[in-house]
Design a protein around this motif. Structure first.
Motif, short mmCIF file in Angstrom:
data_model
loop_
_atom_site.label_atom_id
_atom_site.label_comp_id
_atom_site.label_asym_id
_atom_site.label_seq_id
_atom_site.Cartn_x
_atom_site.Cartn_y
_atom_site.Cartn_z
N THR A 196 0.97 -1.07 -0.03
CA THR A 196 -0.07 -0.01 0.05
C THR A 196 0.89 0.96 -0.09
O THR A 196 0.16 2.55 -0.01
CB THR A 196 -0.98 0.15 1.18
OG1 THR A 196 -0.19 0.52 2.55
CG2 THR A 196 -2.02 -1.16 1.20
N CYS A 197 2.12 1.28 0.05
CA CYS A 197 2.96 2.56 0.16
C CYS A 197 3.25 3.04 -1.43
O CYS A 197 3.69 2.30 -2.16
CB CYS A 197 4.19 2.14 0.91
SG CYS A 197 5.13 3.90 1.07
N ASP A 198 3.22 4.26 -1.35
CA ASP A 198 3.38 4.92 -2.70
C ASP A 198 4.72 5.93 -2.71
O ASP A 198 4.82 6.87 -3.51
CB ASP A 198 2.20 6.07 -3.00
CG ASP A 198 1.03 5.12 -3.35
OD1 ASP A 198 1.32 4.04 -3.99
OD2 ASP A 198 -0.13 5.32 -2.85
N CYS A 199 5.65 5.75 -1.63
CA CYS A 199 6.61 6.55 -1.56
C CYS A 199 7.77 6.12 -2.84
O CYS A 199 7.51 5.31 -3.28
CB CYS A 199 7.30 6.30 -0.11
SG CYS A 199 8.45 5.06 -0.07
N ALA A 200 8.66 7.14 -2.59
CA ALA A 200 9.59 7.09 -3.82
C ALA A 200 10.51 5.65 -3.54
O ALA A 200 10.90 5.19 -4.62
CB ALA A 200 10.48 8.35 -3.65
N VAL A 201 11.11 5.52 -2.34
CA VAL A 201 11.81 4.23 -2.37
C VAL A 201 11.02 3.09 -2.59
O VAL A 201 11.47 2.18 -3.32
CB VAL A 201 12.32 4.28 -1.04
CG1 VAL A 201 13.31 2.94 -0.56
CG2 VAL A 201 13.32 5.42 -0.63
N CYS A 202 9.72 2.96 -2.29
CA CYS A 202 8.90 1.69 -2.53
C CYS A 202 8.53 1.71 -4.05
O CYS A 202 8.39 0.40 -4.70
CB CYS A 202 7.58 1.74 -1.81
SG CYS A 202 7.82 1.43 0.00
N HIS A 203 8.77 2.83 -4.81
CA HIS A 203 8.69 2.77 -6.27
C HIS A 203 9.96 3.02 -6.94
O HIS A 203 9.62 3.14 -8.39
CB HIS A 203 7.54 4.08 -6.61
CG HIS A 203 6.28 3.71 -6.42
ND1 HIS A 203 5.36 3.18 -7.46
CD2 HIS A 203 5.46 3.58 -5.22
CE1 HIS A 203 4.14 2.73 -7.07
NE2 HIS A 203 4.24 3.17 -5.82
N SER A 255 14.57 0.67 6.66
CA SER A 255 13.17 0.99 6.27
C SER A 255 13.12 1.60 4.78
O SER A 255 14.03 2.04 4.29
CB SER A 255 12.25 1.84 7.13
OG SER A 255 12.86 3.14 7.19
N HIS A 256 11.80 2.01 4.26
CA HIS A 256 11.81 2.73 3.18
C HIS A 256 12.01 4.26 3.13
O HIS A 256 12.04 5.21 2.48
CB HIS A 256 10.10 2.60 2.56
CG HIS A 256 9.25 2.95 3.35
ND1 HIS A 256 7.98 2.82 3.04
CD2 HIS A 256 9.22 3.30 4.51
CE1 HIS A 256 7.25 3.35 3.97
NE2 HIS A 256 7.83 3.61 4.97
N ASP A 257 12.64 4.64 4.53
CA ASP A 257 12.94 5.93 4.64
C ASP A 257 14.49 6.28 3.88
O ASP A 257 14.81 7.24 3.67
CB ASP A 257 13.27 6.19 6.13
CG ASP A 257 12.09 6.78 6.84
OD1 ASP A 257 10.90 6.46 6.15
OD2 ASP A 257 12.14 7.16 7.97
ZN ZN Z 1 7.43 3.32 1.12
#
Ligand code: ZN
Ligand code: ZN
Ligand code: ZN
Length: 599
Positions: A38-45, A247-249
């Motif tokens: 469900t995450c849309d952050c830059a790292v997840c993408h 983490s995705h941070d």
């Molecule tokens: Zn993310």
């Protein structure tokens, strides 16, 4: 995603199964994995495959064996991705879901082996794993279906041998939980920790590769941050530091840019090969000659490997790491006094095996055990240096102040200093360690034990004194009239003075350990003459088989052994002892940690 997966980065052809240890990062992400559902952050993408992180785990390969640390929920995918065909052991850091939930997927490895796969964890972690995967441990004989067959081994924090290398569990706070990091030879993997206590930092000196938890930049209650782990890396100075459990941070590229040389972010599929700086023991000069040089050498008997010896070794190891030499010990067996003055030879605090183990823990990498025989005893001091010390490629020598060597013990620190220029080594002054005004020496430790002062002995040794032996059938009186006891026939030469002690009993075969009370003496209540016995009463209940090889660690002295009216009176006293011992047991772990901080 599989197509973007990074291939091995190390040249596989150079990996030597006997000389190197290989660490493969199976997963470098935090508990949710990256991308996170469900995450849309830059790292997840991100399209950078290094930002694609499975749950945290590594595979160690050495001496032809494969040792897995943790079975993540992604284990099946990780095993397929890396074509893992066999598994020889599993080490668990803790029982959080992101570290254990793939356990069921190890079962194909059981199809290819008759024996269960050994699993190592703390008592608490193992209990929690067994709660979730009871069927993998409680099978009877042949399993009814295709289930994993595992064999649990409880670790109490003591180092143990695994396929020829020493594995040192590293206790770490993880919020309110405790996890184990693991040091295997010159490599350590520390995931899921909020800090590294001082006592654990001491176990992490002289590393080549150090993995650390680095969740993100912002503080977190149960995980270390990039900044805190950088501090740990600066303090410990491993050759290479690798951050994991991210983490995705943390985007790989942008974060890596900010890190100093020698510190890298892990990524899934990362492979590190590092030469095994294994611990080598030579039992003759001829065996040692081709391998020993260049060496920084400490020479002595080192019985007890007490704090005085340890401080010599610390200086030697630091110097050797600085100069690229091998930290080495030259010692003797049997103890020269056995040959020179047999009737006045001391009873030894440590067996040769125990000494070797302790040398290794001090960061010593090679030991030459010289057989103390007629030839050696008649070597003049100068000949000893010319024929043994110099040919070994010795660059520096450090010995204790009271070290004597050569025929009629004519050589001393002065002799070593005088010969240094001719044979091309540096001679370092030893210096003595004192405890309450008394020089720390093997004979003073022995004196403390003869007086039953096990706490004093512990302060001088830098650890609690222990003896080992075999459990023998006791007098039979214990189990019928009082409480069940384990009777020890010691192989150790020097049990402490008669009396009643608070102890920890460890099964040397599988590391199970129990809080205990030990009575050393002649059992005056039962009138069996002067037959000395070492009886141990376990305070913790235990199931499973009776221990055969036992180690008793002496934590404190309760009282003298005394004669009681009858067995009932003795029993009353034992229950009184149990109360005091239990209280002491609760205090003693913090005490030991405090002592270590004081060094
Ligand atoms: Zn993310
Ligand atoms: Zn975790
Ligand atoms: Zn965790």
């Amino acid at each position: 995603m599989a197509g973007k997966f990074l291939e091995s980065t190390a040249p596989a052809a150079t990996f030597s199964a006997t000389r190197d240890i290989r660490i493969t990062v199976l997963g470098s992400g935090t508990s949710a994995g990256i991308p996170t559902i469900t995450c849309d952050c830059a790292v997840c993408h991100s399209t950078d495959p290094r930002d694609n992180r499975l749950r945290p785990s590594v595979l160690l390969e050495y001496n032809g064996r494969k040792v897995l640390i943790d079975t993540t929920p992604d284990f099946r995918q990780q095993a397929l991705r890396h074509n893992i065909r066999s598994l020889d052991a599993i080490l668990y850091t803790h029982a959080h879901a992101d570290h254990i939930m793939g356990l069921d997927d190890v079962r194909p490895f059981n199809f290819h082996r008759a024996e269960p796969i050994p699993v190592y964890a703390s008592a608490d972690t193992l209990a929690r794993i067994q709660l979730a995967f009871k069927y993998a441990f409680k099978y009877e004989g042949k399993p009814a279906g295709p289930v994993p067959k595992l064999e649990g081994h409880i670790l109490n924090g003591e180092p143990f041998d695994l396929f020829g290398l020493t594995v040192q569990p590293i206790p770490l706070p993880h919020g309110r939980d405790v996890t184990f990091g693991y040091r295997v030879a010159n490599v350590a993997y520390l995931t899921d920790h909020s800090e590294i206590p001082e006592a654990s930092l001491k176990l992490l000196e002289g590393l080549d590769v150090l993995f650390l938890d680095a969740l993100r930049h912002r503080p977190h209650p149960t995980h270390s941050t990039v900044a805190t782990s950088l501090d740990a890396s600066i303090r410990l100075k491993p050759k290479q530091t690798v951050f994991t459990h991210m983490s995705h941070d943390l985007g790989h590229e942008e974060t890596q840019h900010t890190l100093p040389e020698g510190v890298t972010l892990a990524y899934d599929g990362m492979v590190i090969d590092t030469p095994l700086r294994g611990f080598r023991v030579f039992t003759s000069l001829e065996d040692a000659l081709p391998f020993f040089s260049p060496a920084g050498v400490s020479i002595g008997n080192f019985d007890g490997v007490h704090t005085g010896h340890q401080s010599l070794f610390r200086r030697l190891v630091a110097l050797c790491h600085e100069r690229g030499w091998k930290p080495s010990v030259l010692t003797f067996d049997p103890h020269p006094a056995r040959i020179l003055v047999p009737d006045r030879a001391p009873r030894l605090l440590t067996s040769l095996a125990e000494r070797l183990q302790l040398f290794r823990q001090c960061g010593i990498e090679q030991v030459l055990v010289l057989p103390f025989n007629e030839d050696l005893r008649h070597l003049e001091a100068t000949q000893f240096v010319e024929r043994i010390v110099a040919p070994l490629g010795t660059r520096a020598v450090i010995v204790g102040d009271n070290f004597r060597f050569g025929h009629k013990l004519s050589g001393n620190t002065e002799t070593l200093r005088a010969l240094a220029p001719r044979y091309g080594y540096e001679s370092l002054a030893g210096g003595a360690i004192t405890y309450r005004g008394q020089t720390v020496s093997s004979s003073n430790v022995r004196g403390a034990l003869y007086d039953g002062k096990v706490s004093k002995a512990a302060r001088m040794l830098g650890r609690c004194y222990s003896i080992q032996g075999t459990v023998v059938t006791g007098h039979g009186v214990g189990s019928k009239q009082t409480v069940p006891t384990l009777n020890l026939a010691p192989t150790s030469e020097l049990p402490p003075a008669d009396g009643v002690y608070v102890t920890r009993a460890t099964d040397l075969d599988d590391n199970r350990s129990w809080a205990a009370i030990t009575n050393i003496g002649t059992r005056p209540t039962f009138e069996n003459g002067s037959d000395r016995s070492i009886e141990t009463f376990l305070l913790d209940s235990f199931d499973g088989r009776n221990p055969v090889h036992l180690k008793l660690t002496f934590l404190g002295r309760l009282r003298d052994e005394q004669k009681f009216e009858d067995a009932a009176a003795l029993k009353t006293q034992i229950f009184h002892d149990v109360k005091r011992a239990s209280a002491l047991h609760r205090r003693v772990s913090t005490l030991i940690i405090r002592n270590e901080k004081g060094n």
